[in-house]
Design a protein around this motif. Structure first.
Motif, short mmCIF file in Angstrom:
data_model
loop_
_atom_site.label_atom_id
_atom_site.label_comp_id
_atom_site.label_asym_id
_atom_site.label_seq_id
_atom_site.Cartn_x
_atom_site.Cartn_y
_atom_site.Cartn_z
N LEU A 97 0.86 -1.08 -0.11
CA LEU A 97 0.08 0.46 0.33
C LEU A 97 0.63 1.46 0.75
O LEU A 97 0.66 2.35 -0.89
CB LEU A 97 -0.90 0.09 1.06
N VAL A 98 1.98 1.17 0.53
CA VAL A 98 2.66 2.52 0.91
C VAL A 98 3.47 2.78 -0.44
O VAL A 98 3.48 3.95 -0.86
CB VAL A 98 3.58 2.51 2.12
N GLY A 99 3.97 1.82 -1.23
CA GLY A 99 4.61 1.62 -2.07
C GLY A 99 4.07 1.67 -3.71
O GLY A 99 3.60 2.57 -4.41
N TRP A 100 2.61 1.86 -3.70
CA TRP A 100 1.41 1.60 -4.14
C TRP A 100 1.16 3.46 -4.40
O TRP A 100 0.66 3.99 -5.22
CB TRP A 100 0.25 1.52 -3.76
N THR A 101 1.20 3.95 -3.30
CA THR A 101 0.90 5.74 -3.06
C THR A 101 2.16 6.68 -3.50
O THR A 101 2.31 7.27 -4.16
CB THR A 101 1.36 6.03 -1.47
N GLU A 102 3.40 5.73 -3.75
CA GLU A 102 4.65 6.76 -4.02
C GLU A 102 4.75 6.45 -5.65
O GLU A 102 5.56 6.95 -6.04
CB GLU A 102 5.69 5.36 -3.82
N GLN A 103 4.05 5.14 -5.83
CA GLN A 103 3.89 5.04 -7.15
C GLN A 103 3.26 5.57 -8.07
O GLN A 103 2.98 6.07 -8.54
CB GLN A 103 3.53 3.55 -7.72
N GLY A 104 1.77 6.51 -7.20
CA GLY A 104 1.05 7.47 -7.57
C GLY A 104 -0.45 6.96 -8.33
O GLY A 104 -0.82 8.12 -8.88
N GLY A 105 -0.81 5.22 -8.05
CA GLY A 105 -1.33 4.89 -8.99
C GLY A 105 -2.70 4.83 -7.83
O GLY A 105 -3.31 4.52 -8.35
N ARG A 106 -2.12 4.81 -6.59
CA ARG A 106 -3.61 4.13 -5.74
C ARG A 106 -4.25 5.09 -6.00
O ARG A 106 -4.84 6.21 -5.38
CB ARG A 106 -2.37 4.32 -4.14
N PRO A 107 -6.05 4.40 -5.99
CA PRO A 107 -7.30 4.83 -6.09
C PRO A 107 -7.54 5.60 -4.45
O PRO A 107 -7.18 4.24 -3.23
CB PRO A 107 -7.82 3.83 -7.04
N GLU A 108 -8.18 6.41 -4.72
CA GLU A 108 -9.33 5.99 -2.65
C GLU A 108 -10.46 5.20 -2.50
O GLU A 108 -11.14 4.54 -4.37
CB GLU A 108 -9.85 7.40 -2.98
N PHE A 109 -10.40 3.94 -1.82
CA PHE A 109 -11.35 3.28 -2.14
C PHE A 109 -12.30 3.43 -1.93
O PHE A 109 -13.42 3.55 -0.18
CB PHE A 109 -10.72 1.94 -1.27
N ASN A 110 -13.69 3.20 -2.05
CA ASN A 110 -15.34 3.41 -1.87
C ASN A 110 -15.61 2.63 -0.77
O ASN A 110 -16.72 2.59 -0.18
CB ASN A 110 -16.37 3.25 -2.89
N LEU A 111 -15.02 0.72 -0.50
CA LEU A 111 -15.22 -0.18 0.28
C LEU A 111 -13.74 -0.62 0.26
O LEU A 111 -12.97 -1.16 -0.38
CB LEU A 111 -15.85 -0.58 -0.41
N VAL A 112 -13.20 -0.56 2.06
CA VAL A 112 -12.50 -1.39 2.47
C VAL A 112 -12.78 -2.44 3.11
O VAL A 112 -13.81 -2.38 4.20
CB VAL A 112 -11.46 -0.65 2.94
N THR A 113 -12.33 -3.78 3.00
CA THR A 113 -13.01 -4.97 4.44
C THR A 113 -11.72 -5.35 5.01
O THR A 113 -10.10 -5.71 3.96
CB THR A 113 -13.51 -6.17 3.49
N GLY A 114 -11.49 -6.13 6.13
CA GLY A 114 -10.05 -6.87 6.40
C GLY A 114 -10.89 -7.87 7.40
O GLY A 114 -11.89 -7.75 8.04
N ILE A 115 -9.74 -8.33 7.41
CA ILE A 115 -9.90 -9.86 8.59
C ILE A 115 -8.81 -9.85 8.84
O ILE A 115 -7.16 -9.71 8.21
CB ILE A 115 -9.82 -11.47 7.53
N SER A 116 -8.43 -10.19 10.74
CA SER A 116 -6.92 -10.75 11.27
C SER A 116 -6.28 -9.24 11.28
O SER A 116 -6.74 -8.71 11.28
CB SER A 116 -6.76 -11.92 10.30
N THR A 117 -4.86 -9.44 10.05
CA THR A 117 -4.20 -8.78 10.01
C THR A 117 -4.20 -7.50 8.61
O THR A 117 -4.32 -6.38 9.34
CB THR A 117 -2.65 -9.26 10.51
N GLY A 118 -5.51 -8.27 7.88
CA GLY A 118 -5.68 -7.11 7.59
C GLY A 118 -6.77 -6.31 7.88
O GLY A 118 -7.14 -5.18 7.69
N ALA A 119 -7.65 -6.42 9.10
CA ALA A 119 -8.54 -5.66 10.14
C ALA A 119 -7.73 -4.74 10.25
O ALA A 119 -8.67 -4.26 10.37
CB ALA A 119 -9.55 -6.70 10.73
N LEU A 120 -5.90 -5.11 10.84
CA LEU A 120 -5.54 -4.15 11.62
C LEU A 120 -5.48 -2.97 10.30
O LEU A 120 -4.88 -1.96 10.94
CB LEU A 120 -4.53 -4.77 12.49
#
Length: 417
Positions: A97-120
């Motif tokens: 995610l951080v590298g994606w930001t620096e690459q410049g193409g990371r979009p804003e997400f309308n929906l984010v879901t997370g499980i376990s470490t993904g929830a954090l």
């Protein structure tokens, strides 16, 4: 992987605890009352997606939000992000995610879901690049003592978890503040962006999806505490960490639900296929330009190891492979949903080329190496897979997966003619 560390301990705990007395708790919410159970002041805070009523409630809330926003709800491209479980392998998703930001193409997400470490990771991914420093700090600087405290043999096996997860709750509380909740509430109410976290109601054996935007919108100290507890519950590996108890009220009487790691029922989720069908049936207007990005914080091939000829070792290895198979099945389920619902499918995962030694759970050096692995690939422009592993069309395109996983038929012994 976390399963490598806990699998034998979990099985041993189950065997030892089978004949022991249990810790006291309030009466559990009965299956017939699950849909009626409410946390005081928090209506529509969660969805029981294993039920038709739960699906309908979810879709109704989406429809209500879209009606409030009007044309703004569907006048631009929609992007969805799903973050899987994986313990300290979450360093991969954080780095990506951080590298994606620096690459410049990371979009804003309308929906984010997370499980376990993904929830954090999810709340910080949801709020965008301003929280990239938090992701980097958490997934490159923490050590085991920042996540759990090991318990003694007897207290661990005859308690409710082999380790005390209060350090993890302290870490969550450090970064999940009242200010963060205000931002989540604003994005949910004013812009219609969704943040969903999955846990497992272990009493009922069913997945639960929590509407974190709705909870944040309450804006009380109690809602902040609940927000934090949900994140802890989603990351509470059964038997390794204590479960998280939630108090509910039914007809004026108090009950409890016991929740554990969302990975006990699913490793990663987007949204239920039944929800998409329901949305079509009631005419929910939806953007036709949608992309789903799934970050699997794990390898897709099982790490090879010689298994000891012992009961616990064999059983533990089997549990590890069951979890791995569940994760692969989840990716196929999401792929089918995206194809039926005309959503673009994009998958990232830890490639077989990453081979840094993993000494212990939440090993700082391992996490730093894995974070950098994800970061460097995203910064250069991540090559997202358009199909789940082993899918017919992906075999010739995927260069990181072992041939036997991509095309298992080729690796099978051939009958002599």
């Amino acid at each position: 992987m976390r399963t490598r560390y806990y699998r034998s301990l979990i099985l041993m705990a189950a065997l030892l605890l089978g004949g022991c007395s249990t810790l006291e708790r309030k009466a559990a919410v009965q299956s017939s009352d699950l849909s009626r159970a409410q946390i005081a002041g928090l209506q529509s805070s969660r969805y029981l997606i294993a039920t038709t009523a739960g699906i309908n409630n979810f879709v109704d809330d989406v429809n209500k939000m879209n009606q409030q926003l009007g044309k703004k709800a569907i006048d631009s491209k929609s992007n969805y992000l799903s973050l899987s479980g994986g313990g300290d392998n979450g360093a991969f998703g954080a780095g990506l995610l951080v590298g994606w930001t620096e690459q410049g193409g990371r979009p804003e997400f309308n929906l984010v879901t997370g499980i376990s470490t993904g929830a954090l990771i999810a709340p910080f991914a949801y709020l965008g690049k301003d929280y990239d420093p938090v992701l980097k700090e958490v997934y490159t600087q923490i050590k085991p003592s920042d996540v759990f405290k090991a318990r003694g043999f007897l207290s661990g096996f005859f308690g409710e978890g082999l380790a005390d997860s209060s350090p993890l709750f302290g870490l969550i509380s450090k970064y999940v503040t009242a200010e963060l909740l205000q931002k989540v509430a604003h994005e949910y109410n004013q812009r219609g962006r969704w943040l969903l976290i999955g846990t497992t109601n272990i009493d009922a054996g069913t997945p639960v999806i929590w509407n974190m935007g709705q909870i944040a919108s309450v804006g009380t100290p109690e809602s902040l505490e609940l927000f934090r507890k949900i994140l802890l519950a989603s990351a509470s590996i059964p038997a390794a960490f204590p479960p998280v108890m939630f108090d509910f009220i039914i007809d004026g009487k108090e009950f409890q639900e016991m929740h554990v790691d969302g990975g006990a029922t699913t490793q990663v989720f987007l949204y239920p296929s039944a929800a998409a069908q329901r949305a079509k049936e009631i005419g929910v207007k939806r953007n036709t330009n949608r992309q789903a990005y799934i970050i699997r914080n794990a390898r897709l091939d099982i790490d090879w190891q010689q298994t000891e000829r012992r009961t616990l070792s064999i059983a533990g290895r089997a549990i590890s492979q069951l979890i791995q198979a569940q994760g692969l099945g989840d990716l196929y389920r999401i792929y089918n949903i995206t194809q039926d619902d005309r959503v673009g499918f994009n998958l990232a995962y830890i490639g077989s080329d990453f081979d840094f030694p993993h000494v212990e759970e939440f090993d700082t050096k391992f996490m730093q190496a894995l974070y950098d692995y994800g970061y460097q690939r995203a910064r250069k422009g991540y090559d997202w897979s358009k199909y789940p592993p082993g899918y017919r069309k992906s075999i010739e395109e995927d260069t990181t997966m072992p041939p036997e996983l991509l095309n298992p038929l080729k690796s099978m012994p051939q009958k002599s003619k």
